[in-house]
Design a protein around this motif. Sequence first.
Motif, short mmCIF file in Angstrom:
data_model
loop_
_atom_site.label_atom_id
_atom_site.label_comp_id
_atom_site.label_asym_id
_atom_site.label_seq_id
_atom_site.Cartn_x
_atom_site.Cartn_y
_atom_site.Cartn_z
N PRO A 249 -10.51 10.44 12.95
CA PRO A 249 -9.60 10.94 11.79
C PRO A 249 -9.48 9.90 10.79
O PRO A 249 -9.05 8.92 11.23
CB PRO A 249 -8.31 11.58 12.49
CG PRO A 249 -8.30 10.72 13.64
CD PRO A 249 -9.58 10.39 14.05
N ILE A 250 -9.34 10.33 9.53
CA ILE A 250 -9.15 9.24 8.73
C ILE A 250 -8.18 9.98 7.20
O ILE A 250 -8.22 11.08 7.22
CB ILE A 250 -10.44 8.77 7.70
CG1 ILE A 250 -11.49 9.84 7.15
CG2 ILE A 250 -11.25 8.01 8.96
CD1 ILE A 250 -11.27 9.74 5.94
N ARG A 251 -7.54 9.01 6.83
CA ARG A 251 -6.86 9.39 5.66
C ARG A 251 -7.71 8.75 4.25
O ARG A 251 -7.96 7.52 4.49
CB ARG A 251 -5.32 8.96 5.34
CG ARG A 251 -4.43 9.53 6.54
CD ARG A 251 -3.20 9.01 6.59
NE ARG A 251 -3.42 7.67 7.53
CZ ARG A 251 -2.51 7.03 7.79
NH1 ARG A 251 -1.36 6.79 7.18
NH2 ARG A 251 -2.88 6.00 8.46
N PHE A 252 -7.95 9.30 3.31
CA PHE A 252 -8.62 8.75 1.97
C PHE A 252 -7.85 8.77 0.89
O PHE A 252 -7.23 9.64 0.57
CB PHE A 252 -9.82 9.62 2.07
CG PHE A 252 -10.67 9.10 0.99
CD1 PHE A 252 -11.74 8.10 1.05
CD2 PHE A 252 -10.81 9.61 -0.50
CE1 PHE A 252 -12.43 7.85 0.12
CE2 PHE A 252 -11.54 9.37 -1.23
CZ PHE A 252 -12.39 8.19 -0.97
N ILE A 253 -8.05 7.73 -0.03
CA ILE A 253 -7.40 7.60 -1.13
C ILE A 253 -8.49 6.89 -2.13
O ILE A 253 -8.85 5.87 -1.92
CB ILE A 253 -5.69 7.03 -1.30
CG1 ILE A 253 -4.99 7.26 -2.61
CG2 ILE A 253 -5.85 5.44 -0.79
CD1 ILE A 253 -3.50 7.08 -2.46
N GLY B 78 -6.06 10.16 -9.72
CA GLY B 78 -6.30 9.63 -8.11
C GLY B 78 -6.37 10.93 -7.46
O GLY B 78 -6.35 11.97 -7.57
N LEU B 79 -7.38 10.55 -6.24
CA LEU B 79 -7.72 11.58 -5.25
C LEU B 79 -7.16 11.26 -3.75
O LEU B 79 -7.05 9.95 -3.65
CB LEU B 79 -9.18 11.62 -5.15
CG LEU B 79 -10.04 12.21 -6.62
CD1 LEU B 79 -10.58 11.29 -6.95
CD2 LEU B 79 -10.78 13.27 -5.88
N ALA B 80 -6.70 12.12 -3.13
CA ALA B 80 -6.33 11.98 -1.81
C ALA B 80 -6.69 12.87 -0.77
O ALA B 80 -6.85 14.11 -1.22
CB ALA B 80 -4.83 11.55 -1.67
N GLY B 81 -6.83 12.75 0.40
CA GLY B 81 -7.09 13.87 1.31
C GLY B 81 -7.34 13.24 2.76
O GLY B 81 -7.39 12.23 2.94
N VAL C 204 -9.87 3.60 -0.67
CA VAL C 204 -9.47 3.07 0.64
C VAL C 204 -9.57 4.20 1.88
O VAL C 204 -9.22 5.30 1.48
CB VAL C 204 -7.96 2.49 0.68
CG1 VAL C 204 -7.49 2.06 2.15
CG2 VAL C 204 -7.63 1.50 -0.49
N ILE C 205 -10.28 3.88 3.00
CA ILE C 205 -10.62 4.80 4.09
C ILE C 205 -9.62 4.01 5.03
O ILE C 205 -9.68 2.94 5.58
CB ILE C 205 -11.99 4.62 4.43
CG1 ILE C 205 -12.94 5.12 3.42
CG2 ILE C 205 -12.13 5.75 5.71
CD1 ILE C 205 -14.30 4.86 3.79
N ASN C 206 -8.54 4.85 5.56
CA ASN C 206 -7.59 4.63 6.35
C ASN C 206 -7.70 5.20 7.73
O ASN C 206 -7.31 6.37 7.80
CB ASN C 206 -6.04 4.40 5.83
CG ASN C 206 -5.12 4.09 6.89
OD1 ASN C 206 -4.56 4.94 7.49
ND2 ASN C 206 -4.95 2.80 7.22
#
Length: 187
Positions: free
Chosen positions: A93-97, A72-75, A163-165
Amino acid sequence: MSNSSSFQSHLAVIFVGALIVSAAQAETQRNTDAIATRVEVPTSAGQNIPVGAFGFLLVERPREVNLLALRGLAGSGKVVLRTDQPGLCLSIPIRFIAGDFGGEAISGHLAEPIHFTITSRKAARALATGRDVVSDQYRVGDQFKSDADIVLQSGLDEGVGFVINPGRNILGDIFGVSTKPVSCQRV
């Protein structure tokens, strides 16, 4: 009998007319995209939005974790999108997983930066309005000349789901995403 044939011919003409109008609208959308993205735009974020793209995503310091076969990758990062106003872009701004079954051991470390180019008006509009972009709902590729909605530039392979949040945290999901106008100068 003639009233029935007349009615059927009128109905056929209306149906064919609707198809022609629908096809013309689809062609207009493609032409609009070509016009809107025909020049490269340098941004104050230090990256360029290339010709044919609506924006880019950048996650500079993603964290990668492996748990046996899982990876898994997140940032956190940002998306920069073109606007219809010359010299102005939108920074979100985004959260990415992301994740796949590519893990090999149990480990955790910083991964290389993730950079995408967004070539789809639909994906750009979803991000600008605060909606998630899930890789299963868009065409994702690793070559710019393909028909991909999102082009992977670095940091992720084509088979990895993501997923781009939009938003920095859960408050962005509740109260809406705060966007920031940034400078973009046309080349």
